[in-house]
Design a protein around this motif. Structure first.
Motif, PDB file in Angstrom:
ATOM      1  N   UNK A 196       0.873  -1.175   0.000  1.00 18.84           N
ATOM      2  CA  UNK A 196       0.000   0.000   0.000  1.00 18.84           C
ATOM      3  C   UNK A 196       0.914   1.230   0.000  1.00 18.84           C
ATOM      4  N   UNK A 197       1.047   1.884  -1.154  1.00 25.86           N
ATOM      5  CA  UNK A 197       1.980   2.996  -1.297  1.00 25.86           C
ATOM      6  C   UNK A 197       1.381   4.314  -0.833  1.00 25.86           C
ATOM      7  N   UNK A 198       0.057   4.361  -0.709  1.00 25.14           N
ATOM      8  CA  UNK A 198      -0.661   5.525  -0.197  1.00 25.14           C
ATOM      9  C   UNK A 198      -1.997   5.014   0.318  1.00 25.14           C
ATOM     10  N   UNK A 199      -2.682   5.788   1.146  1.00 21.21           N
ATOM     11  CA  UNK A 199      -3.971   5.320   1.647  1.00 21.21           C
ATOM     12  C   UNK A 199      -4.904   4.885   0.518  1.00 21.21           C
ATOM     13  N   UNK A 200      -5.328   3.623   0.560  1.00 20.44           N
ATOM     14  CA  UNK A 200      -6.237   3.014  -0.424  1.00 20.44           C
ATOM     15  C   UNK A 200      -5.639   2.907  -1.819  1.00 20.44           C
ATOM     16  N   UNK A 201      -4.325   2.973  -1.918  1.00 17.56           N
ATOM     17  CA  UNK A 201      -3.636   2.782  -3.208  1.00 17.56           C
ATOM     18  C   UNK A 201      -2.649   1.630  -3.047  1.00 17.56           C
ATOM     19  N   UNK A 202      -2.916   0.529  -3.749  1.00 13.81           N
ATOM     20  CA  UNK A 202      -2.081  -0.667  -3.644  1.00 13.81           C
ATOM     21  C   UNK A 202      -1.305  -0.899  -4.932  1.00 13.81           C
ATOM     22  N   UNK A 203      -0.043  -1.207  -4.776  1.00 15.39           N
ATOM     23  CA  UNK A 203       0.838  -1.482  -5.906  1.00 15.39           C
ATOM     24  C   UNK A 203       1.254  -2.942  -5.870  1.00 15.39           C
ATOM     25  N   UNK A 253      -1.816  -1.362 -10.354  1.00 12.22           N
ATOM     26  CA  UNK A 253      -2.159  -0.354  -9.344  1.00 12.22           C
ATOM     27  C   UNK A 253      -3.678  -0.383  -9.143  1.00 12.22           C
ATOM     28  N   UNK A 254      -4.082  -0.472  -7.898  1.00 11.29           N
ATOM     29  CA  UNK A 254      -5.498  -0.437  -7.543  1.00 11.29           C
ATOM     30  C   UNK A 254      -5.725   0.719  -6.591  1.00 11.29           C
ATOM     31  N   UNK A 255      -6.700   1.541  -6.909  1.00  4.90           N
ATOM     32  CA  UNK A 255      -6.997   2.689  -6.046  1.00  4.90           C
ATOM     33  C   UNK A 255      -8.493   2.899  -5.924  1.00  4.90           C
TER      34      UNK A 255
END
Length: 283
Positions: free
Chosen positions: A254-261, A281-283
């Motif tokens: 999770x590279x940022x809140x609610x953003x998964x790489x 990338x899923x956001x």
């Protein structure tokens, strides 16, 4: 000596007694298949009023981008689980309805159209599916929890028309979960092959799994052996190797809140010309 019986031994989830037969090998299969990719994708999720919208974009090997837009919502007790439009002009429709407790009816239309039903009573789950477009095939399955961590089941398919009318496939399987150990055995090719999946949770951070097949032609074929490690600050690290000599690895973070790489790669032996990579990338 046997960590299985230690009080602080990590355990696998035991709430799988009412699984479908198609999920009887799910724990080990998911560890060895989920997250590995060789594509470049972006998935964006959001809300548009009562509709959950998903836009998925994928880059092809030639560098072109194609997208599909989908939505999910409910209306008058009918669930529209997927309403999707693809770049090639095709559409996907998946709906579900719960007419009574324990019973779920589904309709799925893509290249074909299938009407399905899933019924759960106690520790047993039964499914049925009918090809309502070509009226060519009917399938059914049953899975039942017969004891603590033990599940037994089977499925069969019957062709309704054509030269191949008759029983087309039938298989059985069993799974066992206790403490950190999960194991499953299923048949394939009308009992011509046995598939074995094993998952062991070494500790709270590390799990390992294997998938093998056994038949008269080949006593043992190790399809994959791999593991997942969640104790790194880098994210979840997964790796596996198959009998074909291809090694896969991926990183999920999770590279940022609610953003998964998800970054994935594979290579055959030590031949760098076979190196493939994928990024999602899923956001």
């Amino acid at each position: 000596f046997f960590p299985l019986y230690l009080p602080d031994t990590p355990t696998l989830p035991q709430s799988i007694a009412t699984m479908k037969f198609s999920d009887i090998s799910k724990p080990s299969k998911d560890l060895l298949s989920d997250d590995y990719t060789s594509g470049v994708t972006l998935k964006a999720k959001g809300k548009a009023g009562p509709i959950a919208v998903t836009i998925e974009t994928e880059r092809s090997a030639a560098g072109t981008l194609s997208s599909k837009v989908g939505g999910k919502f409910s209306y008058a007790g009918l669930n529209f689980d997927k309403v999707q439009m693809k770049a090639d002009g095709s559409n996907v429709l998946e709906t579900s309805l719960v007419p009574c407790p324990g019973c779920k009816m589904t309709f799925k239309a893509n290249k074909g159209a299938d009407l399905g039903v899933t019924y759960t009573a106690g520790s047993a789950t039964t499914t049925g599916s009918l090809d309502v477009l070509g009226m060519s095939k009917v399938s059914t399955s049953t899975c039942i929890g017969v004891g603590s961590g033990i599940n037994l089941g089977g499925d069969l398919s019957y062709n309704l028309s054509g030269d191949k009318a008759g029983l087309s496939s039938y298989n059985v399987g069993a799974s066992y979960a206790s403490g950190p150990v999960f194991a499953s055995v299923t048949t394939a090719s009308k009992f011509g092959q046995f598939n074995v999946g094993v998952l062991y949770k070494v500790n709270n951070d590390l799990s390992v799994a294997s998938s093998t097949t056994h038949s008269s032609g080949k006593a043992c074929d190790v399809l994959a052996f791999g593991g997942a490690y969640t104790g790194s600050s880098m994210g979840t690290i997964k790796a596996k190797v198959g009998s074909n000599g291809v090694t896969h690895a991926c990183l999920i973070k999770e590279v940022a809140p609610k953003v998964n790489l998800t970054a994935s790669g594979s290579i055959s032996g030590t031949d760098v010309s076979t190196l493939k990579y994928g990024i999602g990338i899923t956001m």
